[in-house]
Scaffold this motif. Structure first.
Motif, PDB file in Angstrom:
ATOM      1  N   GLN A  95       0.827  -1.215   0.000  1.00 54.53           N
ATOM      2  CA  GLN A  95       0.000   0.000   0.000  1.00 54.53           C
ATOM      3  C   GLN A  95       0.860   1.263   0.000  1.00 54.53           C
ATOM      4  OE1 GLN A  95      -3.136   0.191   2.937  1.00 54.53           O
ATOM      5  NE2 GLN A  95      -4.577  -0.533   1.398  1.00 54.53           N
ATOM      6  N   TYR A 109      -3.795   7.463   1.871  1.00 50.70           N
ATOM      7  CA  TYR A 109      -4.175   6.323   1.032  1.00 50.70           C
ATOM      8  C   TYR A 109      -5.002   5.314   1.827  1.00 50.70           C
ATOM      9  CZ  TYR A 109      -3.863   2.669  -2.493  1.00 50.70           C
ATOM     10  OH  TYR A 109      -4.179   1.695  -3.423  1.00 50.70           O
ATOM     11  N   MET A 112      -8.422   6.599   2.426  1.00 50.41           N
ATOM     12  CA  MET A 112      -9.227   6.512   1.190  1.00 50.41           C
ATOM     13  C   MET A 112      -9.743   5.085   0.998  1.00 50.41           C
ATOM     14  SD  MET A 112      -7.981   7.206  -2.737  1.00 50.41           S
ATOM     15  CE  MET A 112      -6.976   5.714  -2.853  1.00 50.41           C
ATOM     16  N   MET A 113      -8.863   4.103   1.210  1.00 52.58           N
ATOM     17  CA  MET A 113      -9.284   2.704   1.013  1.00 52.58           C
ATOM     18  C   MET A 113     -10.343   2.311   2.041  1.00 52.58           C
ATOM     19  SD  MET A 113      -7.772   2.041  -1.716  1.00 52.58           S
ATOM     20  CE  MET A 113      -8.705   0.513  -1.891  1.00 52.58           C
TER      21      MET A 113
ATOM     22  N   GLY B 201      -5.865   2.008  -6.180  1.00 54.30           N
ATOM     23  CA  GLY B 201      -6.893   2.083  -5.141  1.00 54.30           C
ATOM     24  C   GLY B 201      -8.312   2.225  -5.645  1.00 54.30           C
ATOM     25  N   ILE B 203     -11.947   1.538  -6.685  1.00 55.20           N
ATOM     26  CA  ILE B 203     -12.957   0.519  -6.387  1.00 55.20           C
ATOM     27  C   ILE B 203     -14.236   0.979  -7.076  1.00 55.20           C
ATOM     28  CG2 ILE B 203     -14.402  -0.526  -4.593  1.00 55.20           C
ATOM     29  CD1 ILE B 203     -11.659  -1.475  -4.047  1.00 55.20           C
ATOM     30  N   VAL B 264     -16.080  -4.436   0.582  1.00 57.95           N
ATOM     31  CA  VAL B 264     -15.042  -3.450   0.284  1.00 57.95           C
ATOM     32  C   VAL B 264     -14.511  -2.912   1.601  1.00 57.95           C
ATOM     33  CG1 VAL B 264     -14.590  -1.172  -0.697  1.00 57.95           C
ATOM     34  CG2 VAL B 264     -16.073  -2.777  -1.925  1.00 57.95           C
ATOM     35  N   PRO B 265     -13.208  -2.805   1.753  1.00 53.46           N
ATOM     36  CA  PRO B 265     -12.143  -3.346   0.895  1.00 53.46           C
ATOM     37  C   PRO B 265     -11.392  -4.460   1.606  1.00 53.46           C
ATOM     38  CG  PRO B 265     -11.253  -1.517   2.158  1.00 53.46           C
ATOM     39  CD  PRO B 265     -12.644  -1.820   2.710  1.00 53.46           C
ATOM     40  N   MET B 267      -7.764  -4.455   1.786  1.00 57.25           N
ATOM     41  CA  MET B 267      -6.637  -3.588   1.425  1.00 57.25           C
ATOM     42  C   MET B 267      -6.932  -2.789   0.153  1.00 57.25           C
ATOM     43  SD  MET B 267      -4.174  -3.271   3.497  1.00 57.25           S
ATOM     44  CE  MET B 267      -4.212  -3.861   5.176  1.00 57.25           C
ATOM     45  N   ASN B 268      -6.515  -3.296  -1.022  1.00 61.81           N
ATOM     46  CA  ASN B 268      -6.690  -2.539  -2.266  1.00 61.81           C
ATOM     47  C   ASN B 268      -7.826  -3.036  -3.134  1.00 61.81           C
ATOM     48  OD1 ASN B 268      -4.456  -0.674  -2.125  1.00 61.81           O
ATOM     49  ND2 ASN B 268      -3.118  -2.420  -2.408  1.00 61.81           N
ATOM     50  N   THR B 269      -8.559  -4.033  -2.666  1.00 61.57           N
ATOM     51  CA  THR B 269      -9.385  -4.809  -3.575  1.00 61.57           C
ATOM     52  C   THR B 269     -10.804  -4.984  -3.066  1.00 61.57           C
ATOM     53  OG1 THR B 269      -7.379  -6.023  -4.168  1.00 61.57           O
ATOM     54  CG2 THR B 269      -9.454  -7.010  -4.844  1.00 61.57           C
TER      55      THR B 269
END
Lengths: 132, 283
Positions: A95, A109, A112-113, B201, B203, B264-265, B267-269
């Motif tokens: 990340q 970041y 945001m996630m 990032g 989604i 969601v989420p 991490m990034n997905t």
């Protein structure tokens, strides 16, 4: 002739990993993938610059690796899945790499996630772009 | 005769594997995700398939860019978990079904799908994380696995339509096998995510949910979407959801959804998990 690939050019903040990228980044990615072998990880950690000379990379590519300049690696043909190997060797959370690539702090970041990810508004097309 | 009795789709986020391996599934951040998989674990344990065909992609772990097969089929008796940069996952060796895999290869090639035949292959998180999500942490995987690896990371990937048609050809291959086997097919990857560049990032919950709706009712519509449009909507890495279409192609036009989960989420997905079976099977 309009090639199917041309449609990718309109998508902002995204590398289209096509044959041209593959050719440009082949040796860089070969180095990154070599880190899948435990002995290679050891050799790389012992002397990074020396290890890099065993791959026919450009000087720019070698420097980007030594500097851990993730954005530059991507520009020079690095493949993101190969780059994860280097982040793992360093113990860098991925990340953090994503934050750097999108010009944010790790905290921004993460927030945001956790709030549902990067919103789609303004990132579909270069015509409406609000990033990068 | 062997038969594909059902299919499921799931994300294969590598970190989910690390969380399972590290015994962290009950941590507040992760718990809702693993709870979402409980119905799938129970369903699969009750169903007891003989073989699971897993449609997955490698992430430059088992394969390097030295060669990039578009569609590869694992014909070996076993496949070891790949070292992805910090040692292989401590999960059971994946046992193949060599005889069925070779039969499928012959059938698929006769059916115009020129598969790359893999006699030695390490399998990465793309395959092992779905097994962990669907089975937990058994001593041995409770079924044999036929890995089918699709190139979705190097352009030009196969089209969404080709992935869908592969599923139909896989069904014909399985149904022409002479031994009675209960087979499940799994489509893996996705859902929306991008892990490189300034769009890192992203989604797209709206598209993801629309995709699952269409996958259920009218998958042929999804086969008409171009690579670029998939990349635009679900991210350069998220476009791997075209592999869900292979699972879908192996089922009837009319299916029942037994389980649907979206979160969601991770991490990034965005994480998705769907179980489908042919409508007649539940009648």
């Amino acid at each position: 002739m309009t090639k199917p690939a041309d449609a990718f050019e309109d998508i902002p903040g995204t590398v289209h990993f096509n044959g041209e990228r593959l050719r440009q980044g082949y040796q860089l990615n070969k180095f990154l993938s070599s880190l899948l072998e435990p002995d290679n990880r050891k050799a790389f950690k012992a002397d990074q610059a020396a290890y890099l000379t065993s791959f026919k990379m450009t000087d720019e590519q070698r420097q980007a690796v030594l500097d851990r300049n993730w954005v530059r690696m991507l520009d020079l043909g690095g493949n993101i899945f190969c780059m994860t190997k280097l982040a793992l060797v360093d113990g860098t959370p991925f990340q953090q790499v994503n934050a750097i690539m999108s010009g944010m702090t790790m905290k921004e970041y993460e927030e945001m996630m956790n709030a549902g990810g990067r919103p789609m508004e303004g990132i579909r097309s270069k015509k409406e772009q609000n990033i990068g | 005769m062997a038969e594909i009795v059902a299919g499921f789709c799931t994300s294969h986020v590598p970190l989910l594997g690390r969380v399972i391996d590290g015994g962290r599934t009950q941590e507040p951040y992760w718990k809702p995700i693993f709870q979402g998989y409980e119905p799938t674990k129970k369903w699969l344990a009750d169903l007891k398939p003989d073989v699971v065909i897993v449609i997955y992609n490698d992430h430059a772990n088992g394969f390097s860019f030295k060669y990039t097969p578009t569609f590869a089929i694992g014909c070996a008796d076993e496949f070891n978990p790949a070292d992805e940069g910090h040692g292989p996952r401590h999960v059971p060796v994946v046992h193949g079904h060599s005889r069925l895999a070779w039969h499928m290869t012959e059938s698929l090639v006769a059916d115009q799908f020129d598969m790359t035949i893999m006699n030695e292959m390490d399998v990465d998180h793309g395959l092992t994380v779905p097994l962990s999500l669907a089975c937990g942490q058994p001593e041995a995987w409770p079924f044999k696995v036929i890995p089918i690896c699709v190139n979705v990371i190097q352009y030009p990937q196969p089209t969404a339509e080709r992935c869908y048609l592969l599923g139909k050809a896989i069904r014909r291959a399985v149904e022409s096998y002479d031994e009675d086997l209960k087979v499940v097919i799994a489509g893996t990857g996705g859902m929306s995510h991008q892990i490189h560049g300034a769009r890192s990032g992203l989604i797209n919950q709206k598209f993801d949910n629309w995709f699952i709706d269409k996958l259920t009712t009218s998958p042929a519509e999804l086969t008409k979407i171009s690579h670029a449009e998939y990349v635009r909507e679900v991210g350069a890495e998220g476009m791997e959801i075209i592999m869900w279409l292979t699972m879908r192609g192996a089922l009837d036009d009319n299916v029942d959804v037994l389980h649907r989960f979206y979160h969601v989420p991770a991490m990034n997905t965005a994480v998705g998990n769907v179980i489908m079976q042919n409508s007649r099977a539940s009648a």
